[in-house]
Design an enzyme around this catalytic site. Structure first.
Site, short mmCIF file in Angstrom:
data_model
loop_
_atom_site.label_atom_id
_atom_site.label_comp_id
_atom_site.label_asym_id
_atom_site.label_seq_id
_atom_site.Cartn_x
_atom_site.Cartn_y
_atom_site.Cartn_z
N LEU A 28 -39.71 19.21 52.34
CA LEU A 28 -40.49 18.22 51.75
C LEU A 28 -39.52 16.76 51.52
O LEU A 28 -40.41 15.81 51.20
CB LEU A 28 -40.61 18.76 50.27
N GLY A 29 -38.64 16.76 51.79
CA GLY A 29 -37.65 15.57 51.48
C GLY A 29 -36.25 15.86 51.62
O GLY A 29 -35.67 17.00 51.82
N ALA A 30 -35.38 14.94 51.68
CA ALA A 30 -33.92 15.11 51.65
C ALA A 30 -33.29 14.64 50.32
O ALA A 30 -33.58 13.38 50.08
CB ALA A 30 -33.14 14.20 52.69
N GLY A 31 -32.89 15.44 49.38
CA GLY A 31 -32.16 14.88 48.29
C GLY A 31 -30.73 14.58 48.47
O GLY A 31 -30.39 14.59 49.75
N ILE A 32 -29.94 14.17 47.46
CA ILE A 32 -28.48 13.98 47.84
C ILE A 32 -27.83 15.04 48.22
O ILE A 32 -26.52 14.90 48.87
CB ILE A 32 -27.87 13.16 46.50
N GLY A 34 -29.06 17.80 50.34
CA GLY A 34 -29.67 18.41 51.49
C GLY A 34 -31.16 18.41 51.12
O GLY A 34 -31.93 17.89 50.39
N PRO A 35 -31.73 18.98 52.25
CA PRO A 35 -33.46 18.88 52.25
C PRO A 35 -33.87 19.78 51.12
O PRO A 35 -33.20 20.76 50.77
CB PRO A 35 -33.68 19.32 53.70
N LYS A 51 -34.73 23.72 46.10
CA LYS A 51 -33.53 23.01 46.47
C LYS A 51 -32.26 23.77 46.63
O LYS A 51 -32.07 24.91 45.69
CB LYS A 51 -33.23 21.87 45.34
N ASP A 148 -28.99 7.57 39.21
CA ASP A 148 -29.59 7.46 40.53
C ASP A 148 -31.20 7.05 40.65
O ASP A 148 -32.08 7.77 41.38
CB ASP A 148 -29.09 8.68 41.32
#
EC number: 2.7.11.1
Length: 473
Positions: A28-32, A34-35, A51, A148
């Site tokens: 779905l996307g990459a957080g800080i 990992g994906p 996550k 952040d």
């Protein structure tokens, strides 16, 4: 009962696979950290976001702070958390990880949503701002600084016109005790006192100035600075502070602009935007934290409570869409965050024979894999070389999409240099090899003029290919 013990009780130790199916290939996307992946509740077939974090005190703190804040309608909800062993490729054995099941956010990131909305109005920007401010207010009332706040961490629930926007990713969040000293930031959204804290840390480490008895600190007001930058970009389509020079660290010209609060409202994009909107931006981008609007001041500001139509269509959607650089800028930000995070994430792993964890000792003696182990193929925890290879590719994107200092041979040489580095680490990638042929790459440089935005898009596709997992075993 303490919040820590409440959280510990809430974490399940049964295997997540008993209750959820996980799609390891869909990201779905990459957080800080990992994906973020998709998982499906077996009993209801409802989709959620997943996550995965290494189970460490820092990760448990992230979960704790997120859980504390997640009762608010403008903060992404945590559904449940599992503590399981998961083995990724290149790992000789499973490692303890936290698997965080969160509500699915189908509407996408803030700037992506704006870029698809051809008639994004000032009233809509005001309404989005109010929701972000309400989320921040909730965190700040709990004495938590998010640290952040950026567009990638603001997601829409769904694709409907009135979908709520929600704050996510508490990986850098901290309880604000006046000691938020670790400089964590994304360049375009960094507050001046964060840079000052970083400057003092660097000087103290170098012995240039004596270590002060009272460290320079920053606090929740940094979130408000970031909010000011986000509002500015929502309204016009570009950030108030930017550098003319590509750099892996914040260049001097950009640093100076941030430290002095030097920004403008260029007439071409800002002529139709209300004075109320400009006023809230000015008051949020004050260099001195004590002069900056509080979160209550934001929520009380006339721009967020105006009865005026404010139906003027903003230039931001068109600019973001035409320049096609939002994704590239976000990748450059992610790279900058990763570089700044290195010191925080350095870990010394003990060999298994000397580890003092009783569960691991027992597993070693039994010589069996853990009952709750999950074994998958994925590149997110790859070798050091693969990480460097991706880093070099992101450097190419940054060089392509960041504002150029000038024209001509100098900029071409810089692009050739970063491309040579990327090529050195990615020679085996067929997609990159084929793409570079179409851009007249001879192994040392480009022989023809390069369309930088097209090159950035191709390199982005290469990165996506490199980070796509294999099928799970």
């Amino acid at each position: 009962m303490s919040e820590d013990s409440d959280m510990e009780k809430a974490i399940k130790e049964t295997s997540i696979l008993e209750e959820y199916s996980i799609n390891w290939t869909q990201k779905l996307g990459a957080g800080i950290s990992g994906p973020v992946r998709v998982c499906v509740k077996k009993s209801t077939q409802e989709r959620f976001a997943l996550k995965i974090l290494l189970d460490r005190p820092k990760a448990r703190n992230e979960v704790r702070l997120h859980m504390m804040c997640a009762t608010h309608p403008n903060i992404v909800q945590i559904i449940e958390v599992f503590a399981n062993s998961v083995q990724f490729p290149h790992e000789s054995s499973p490692r303890a990880r936290l698997l965080i099941v969160m509500e699915m956010m189908e509407g996408g990131e803030l700037f992506h949503r704006i870029s698809q909305h051809r008639h994004f109005t000032e009233k809509q920007a005001s309404q989005v701002t109010k929701q972000i401010a309400l989320a921040l207010q909730h965190c700040h009332l709990l004495n938590i600084a998010h640290r952040d706040l950026k567009p990638e961490n603001l997601l829409f629930k769904d694709n409907s016109l009135d979908a709520p926007v929600k704050l996510c990713d508490f990986g850098f969040a901290k309880v604000d005790q006046g000691d938020l000293m670790t400089p964590q930031f994304t360049p375009y959204y960094v507050a001046p006192q964060v840079l000052e804290a970083q400057r003092r840390h660097q000087k103290e480490k170098s012995g240039i100035i004596p270590t002060s008895p009272t460290p320079y600190t920053y606090n929740k007001s940094c979130d408000l600075w970031s909010l000011g930058v986000i509002i500015y970009v929502m309204l016009c389509g570009y950030p108030p502070f930017y550098s003319k020079h590509h750099s892996r660290t914040i260049p001097k010209d950009m640093r100076k602009k941030i430290m002095t609060g030097s920004f403008e409202f260029p007439e071409e994009e800002w002529s139709q935007i209300s004075e109320m909107a400009k006023d809230v931006v000015r008051k949020l981008l004050k260099v001195k934290p004590e002069e900056r609007l509080t979160i209550e001041g934001v929520l009380d500001h006339p721009w967020l409570n105006s009865t005026e139509a404010l139906d003027n269509v903003l230039p931001s959607a068109q600019l973001m869409m035409d320049k096609a650089v939002v994704a590239g800028i976000q990748q450059a930000h992610a790279e900058q965050l990763a570089n700044m995070r290195i010191q925080d994430l350095k870990v010394s792993l003990k060999p298994l024979h000397s580890v003092n964890n009783p569960i691991l000792r027992k597993r070693k003696l039994l010589g069996t894999k853990p009952k709750d182990g999950i074994y998958i193929h994925d590149h997110e925890n790859g070798t050091e070389d693969s990480n460097v290879a991706l880093e070099k590719l992101r450097d190419v994107i940054a060089q392509c999409i960041l504002p150029q200092a000038g024209k001509g041979e100098n900029e071409d040489e810089k692009l050739n240099e970063v491309m040579q580095e990327a090529w050195k680490y990615n020679r085996e990638c067929k997609l990159l090899r084929d793409a570079l042929q179409s851009f007249s790459w001879n192994g040392r440089g480009f022989t023809d003029k390069v369309d930088r935005l097209k090159l950035a898009e191709v390199v982005k596709q290469v990165i996506e290919e490199q980070t796509l997992p294999h099928e799970p075993q």
